[in-house]
Design an enzyme around this catalytic site. Structure first.
Site, PDB file in Angstrom:
ATOM      1  N   GLY A 188      -8.708   0.480  65.474  1.00  0.00           N
ATOM      2  CA  GLY A 188     -10.140   0.193  65.398  1.00  0.00           C
ATOM      3  C   GLY A 188     -10.500  -1.064  66.158  1.00  0.00           C
ATOM      4  O   GLY A 188     -11.234  -1.917  65.679  1.00  0.00           O
ATOM      5  N   ALA A 189      -9.970  -1.180  67.389  1.00  0.00           N
ATOM      6  CA  ALA A 189     -10.115  -2.430  68.155  1.00  0.00           C
ATOM      7  C   ALA A 189     -11.271  -2.389  69.152  1.00  0.00           C
ATOM      8  O   ALA A 189     -11.370  -3.245  70.018  1.00  0.00           O
ATOM      9  CB  ALA A 189      -8.811  -2.728  68.889  1.00  0.00           C
TER      10      ALA A 189
ATOM     11  N   GLY B  66     -16.454  -4.847  66.350  1.00  0.00           N
ATOM     12  CA  GLY B  66     -16.358  -5.607  65.107  1.00  0.00           C
ATOM     13  C   GLY B  66     -15.138  -6.499  64.999  1.00  0.00           C
ATOM     14  O   GLY B  66     -14.685  -7.095  65.983  1.00  0.00           O
ATOM     15  N   ILE B  67     -14.601  -6.579  63.782  1.00  0.00           N
ATOM     16  CA  ILE B  67     -13.465  -7.469  63.501  1.00  0.00           C
ATOM     17  C   ILE B  67     -12.241  -7.060  64.312  1.00  0.00           C
ATOM     18  O   ILE B  67     -11.493  -7.900  64.812  1.00  0.00           O
ATOM     19  CB  ILE B  67     -13.160  -7.471  61.992  1.00  0.00           C
ATOM     20  N   GLY B  68     -12.028  -5.749  64.479  1.00  0.00           N
ATOM     21  CA  GLY B  68     -10.865  -5.291  65.234  1.00  0.00           C
ATOM     22  C   GLY B  68     -10.893  -5.768  66.675  1.00  0.00           C
ATOM     23  O   GLY B  68      -9.871  -6.195  67.228  1.00  0.00           O
TER      24      GLY B  68
ATOM     25  N   SER C  62     -10.671  -4.860  51.702  1.00  0.00           N
ATOM     26  CA  SER C  62     -12.017  -5.257  51.325  1.00  0.00           C
ATOM     27  C   SER C  62     -12.048  -5.684  49.879  1.00  0.00           C
ATOM     28  O   SER C  62     -11.320  -5.144  49.049  1.00  0.00           O
ATOM     29  CB  SER C  62     -12.932  -4.053  51.534  1.00  0.00           C
TER      30      SER C  62
ATOM     31  N   TYR D 296     -15.421   5.067  49.308  1.00  0.00           N
ATOM     32  CA  TYR D 296     -15.015   3.932  50.151  1.00  0.00           C
ATOM     33  C   TYR D 296     -14.118   2.976  49.366  1.00  0.00           C
ATOM     34  O   TYR D 296     -13.057   2.551  49.846  1.00  0.00           O
ATOM     35  CB  TYR D 296     -16.259   3.183  50.670  1.00  0.00           C
TER      36      TYR D 296
END
Length: 269
Positions: free
Chosen positions: A15-16, A19-21, A147, A172
Site C-alpha cells: 500500500g505504498a 498516504g502513510i505507506g 489501528s 474494519y
C-alpha cells in the site's frame, strides 16, 4: 534515526502508493534503504516510484514497483514469488495496505469479506510466503500498520465474513484486531503500530482532521530501523509501546487465528 542503520537494507511496503505507506517508502528511501513499493496495480506502483524520483531526489535504482490486488489471493502469491526471486534477502516487510470496509457486505473471489482479506488475510499469506527471505538476518522484522480501532474489534470465529450481521465499522475493527493479534505469531518477529490519526483516505473512520501522513510514517519507519530493538508481538501507539487489546496477547487466540487464516487463504502451514 541514524540513516546508516537503514542503508543497504531492503524493505517491502504494501500500500505504498498513497498516504502513510507512500510517506513510509519515501522516508525509508531517503535513509538509504532499497524500497519495494507495492500498489494495487503495477501502473499505480510505477507512478508512485516516479513521484518519489521526481519529488524527493531518491535514486531510481533504490526503488522497485510491484503490483498486486489484495482482494485476489492469487495475486498475493504471485507478488511473494516475484519478491523472493528478485530480492531473496528481505530485511523488513511493512504490512500497511488497508481499506475501509464498504457500506455493503462484499465478498472477494476467494470467498472472504473484503476488508478482512485486504487488511489481514492477504498480509498473513504474504508474510508466511516471504518468511524464507525475511528471517535470515538479525533485525529482520515485520511491521504491521494497525489501528487503535482494533480495541473495539472482536473476531467472529463462527462467521469471520460477518455474513449474518454486517457493519462496516465492526468489519474494519475485526480486520485490525486480527492484524494486531498476528504480530504475536511466533513464526516471525513482528510488531504492530498505530501511526496516529492521519489525514489519509481512512480518516473519516476516526475524525475530521488528523496529522500529516508523513508524521504517521515516521513512527512506522522508526520500527523498521534495526537499531530499534523490538519484542515480538509488541504494540505501539505512535512512538510509545502500550498494551494492545487483551486478545492480542492470548496465546490461544494467536493459535486459533493462525488456524482460521490458514483455512481461509487455502494455505496449509
Amino acid at each position: 534515526m541514524s540513516s546508516s542503520s537503514l542503508s543497504g537494507r531492503t524493505v517491502l511496503v504494501t500500500g505504498a502508493t498513497s498516504g502513510i505507506g507512500h510517506q513510509t517508502a519515501r522516508l525509508l528511501a531517503e535513509h538509504g534503504a532499497t524500497v519495494l513499493l507495492h500498489g494495487r496495480t503495477a501502473e499505480e506502483a510505477h507512478a508512485a516510484v516516479d513521484r518519489l524520483v521526481t519529488l524527493s531526489d531518491v535514486p531510481a535504482g533504490q526503488l522497485c514497483a510491484f503490483g498486486a490486488d489484495f482482494s485476489r489471493l492469487e495475486e498475493v502469491e504471485q507478488l511473494a514469488a516475484r519478491v523472493r526471486a528478485e530480492h531473496p534477502h528481505l530485511d523488513v516487510l511493512v504490512n500497511n495496505a488497508g481499506m475501509a470496509a464498504p457500506e455493503r457486505h462484499t465478498v472477494t473471489v476467494d470467498g472472504n469479506e473484503i476488508a478482512f482479506q485486504v487488511n489481514f488475510l492477504a498480509h498473513y499469506l504474504l508474510t508466511h510466503l516471504l518468511e524464507p527471505a525475511l528471517t535470515s538476518e538479525p533485525g529482520g522484522r515485520v511491521v504491521n500498520v494497525s489501528s487503535s480501532l482494533h480495541r473495539s474489534g472482536s473476531i467472529q470465529w463462527a462467521d469471520p465474513n460477518r455474513a449474518r450481521r454486517y457493519s462496516r465499522l465492526a468489519a474494519y475493527a475485526q480486520s485490525q484486531l486480527a492484524l494486531t493479534v498476528f504480530a504475536a505469531d511466533p513464526r516471525v518477529t513482528a510488531v504492530s503500530v498505530h501511526p496516529g490519526i492521519c489525514a489519509t483516505s481512512l480518516l473519516p473512520l476516526y475524525a475530521h482532521d488528523g496529522a500529516s501522513p508523513a508524521e504517521g510514517a515516521a513512527h512506522v519507519v522508526r520500527l523498521c530501523d534495526p537499531a530499534v530493538e523490538i519484542v515480538n508481538g509488541a504494540y505501539y501507539d505512535r512512538d510509545q509501546r502500550v498494551a494492545p487489546a487483551p486478545a492480542a496477547t492470548e496465546e490461544r487466540t494467536v493459535k486459533r487465528l493462525g488456524k482460521l487464516a490458514d483455512v481461509l487463504v487455502g494455505h496449509t502451514a
